[in-house]
Design a protein around this motif. Sequence first.
Motif, PDB file in Angstrom:
ATOM      1  N   LYS A   1       1.049  -0.865   0.319  1.00  0.00           N
ATOM      2  CA  LYS A   1      -0.075   0.096  -0.679  1.00  0.00           C
ATOM      3  C   LYS A   1       0.754   1.222   0.455  1.00  0.00           C
ATOM      4  O   LYS A   1       1.659   1.574   0.681  1.00  0.00           O
TER       5      LYS A   1
ATOM      6  N   LEU B   1       1.037   4.557   1.083  1.00  0.00           N
ATOM      7  CA  LEU B   1       0.958   5.164   2.451  1.00  0.00           C
ATOM      8  C   LEU B   1       0.845   6.822   2.254  1.00  0.00           C
ATOM      9  O   LEU B   1       0.298   7.428   3.105  1.00  0.00           O
ATOM     10  N   ARG B   2       1.167   7.069   1.013  1.00  0.00           N
ATOM     11  CA  ARG B   2       0.400   8.104   1.097  1.00  0.00           C
ATOM     12  C   ARG B   2      -0.906   8.538   0.637  1.00  0.00           C
ATOM     13  O   ARG B   2      -1.415  10.042   0.462  1.00  0.00           O
TER      14      ARG B   2
ATOM     15  N   ASP C   1      -3.133   7.975   2.639  1.00  0.00           N
ATOM     16  CA  ASP C   1      -3.177   7.994   3.474  1.00  0.00           C
ATOM     17  C   ASP C   1      -2.041   9.305   5.113  1.00  0.00           C
ATOM     18  O   ASP C   1      -1.514   9.164   4.809  1.00  0.00           O
TER      19      ASP C   1
ATOM     20  N   ARG D   1      -0.891   9.806   8.244  1.00  0.00           N
ATOM     21  CA  ARG D   1      -0.017   9.081   9.057  1.00  0.00           C
ATOM     22  C   ARG D   1       0.834   9.195   8.410  1.00  0.00           C
ATOM     23  O   ARG D   1       2.124   9.236   8.519  1.00  0.00           O
ATOM     24  N   ALA D   2       0.772   9.137   6.839  1.00  0.00           N
ATOM     25  CA  ALA D   2       2.481   9.812   6.481  1.00  0.00           C
ATOM     26  C   ALA D   2       3.252  11.077   6.786  1.00  0.00           C
ATOM     27  O   ALA D   2       4.147  10.887   6.349  1.00  0.00           O
TER      28      ALA D   2
ATOM     29  N   LEU E   1       5.028   9.758   9.574  1.00  0.00           N
ATOM     30  CA  LEU E   1       6.482   9.544   9.758  1.00  0.00           C
ATOM     31  C   LEU E   1       7.218   9.735   8.894  1.00  0.00           C
ATOM     32  O   LEU E   1       8.934   9.528   9.076  1.00  0.00           O
TER      33      LEU E   1
ATOM     34  N   ASP F   1       4.337   2.219   4.623  1.00  0.00           N
ATOM     35  CA  ASP F   1       4.138   1.763   5.814  1.00  0.00           C
ATOM     36  C   ASP F   1       5.976   0.931   6.669  1.00  0.00           C
ATOM     37  O   ASP F   1       5.801   0.078   6.351  1.00  0.00           O
TER      38      ASP F   1
ATOM     39  N   ASP G   1       4.025  -2.343   7.401  1.00  0.00           N
ATOM     40  CA  ASP G   1       4.428  -3.596   6.155  1.00  0.00           C
ATOM     41  C   ASP G   1       6.556  -4.334   5.951  1.00  0.00           C
ATOM     42  O   ASP G   1       6.198  -5.537   5.622  1.00  0.00           O
ATOM     43  N   GLN G   2       6.449  -2.942   5.675  1.00  0.00           N
ATOM     44  CA  GLN G   2       8.447  -2.946   5.170  1.00  0.00           C
ATOM     45  C   GLN G   2       8.894  -4.558   6.343  1.00  0.00           C
ATOM     46  O   GLN G   2       9.434  -5.563   6.095  1.00  0.00           O
TER      47      GLN G   2
END
Length: 157
Positions: A47, A49-50, A52, A55-56, A59, A77, A80-81
Motif C-alpha cells: 500500500k 502510505l501517501r 493516508d 499517517r504519512a 512518519l 509503511d 509493512d516493511q
Amino acid sequence: MALKLNHAQMEAIRQHGARDYPGECCGVMLGKANGVRKQVCEIVPLKNLRHDPMRAQELLPVDDPAKETERNRFLIDPLDQLRVEKDARARGFEVLGYYHSHPDHPARPSIYDREHAWPWYSYVIISVEGGSAKDLTCWVLAEDGGSFCPEPVEVAE
Ligand SMILES: [Zn+2]
C-alpha cells in the motif's frame, strides 16, 4: 548486478502501476542474490502510505503535504516493511529491491527517489501514461550514494 525476473513478475508490476493510476503504486521484490544476479522470486504489492496523508505526515513529514501526495510520492509503511522482511527471511528469500510507478512521468528517478534510496537495492520504476503501463527501468545507487546508475533487467519467459 543484473535484476532477473520472469514475464509474469514483470506483468505484475505493470498491472499494479495501471491499477493504482493516477496514484503511485509501490511494492517489494523478493528473491535471491548471488553476487552476479538478483533473481526475483516474488513480487509483493504494498500500500502506498501517501494514500493516508495524516499517517504519512506523521512518519515522514514533507514540507508541503498538499503538493507531495500519492500522485507523486510513495511511502511504504515501516510495519509493512518489517512484516515483509520477516516473512521473506522465514522462507529463505531476501529483499532485492523496490518498485514504484510514475504516473504521467518518465521512468526516471526523481531527486526524492534518490534521497530515499539505500545502496545495493534495485529500484524499478514503471511509467504509467494515461492509465497504461509504458517503460520499465531499474536503478541502483552508486557507491558514493550521490547518483543512480541504470541496472540491467533480464526478463525470462
Ligand atoms: Zn519516483
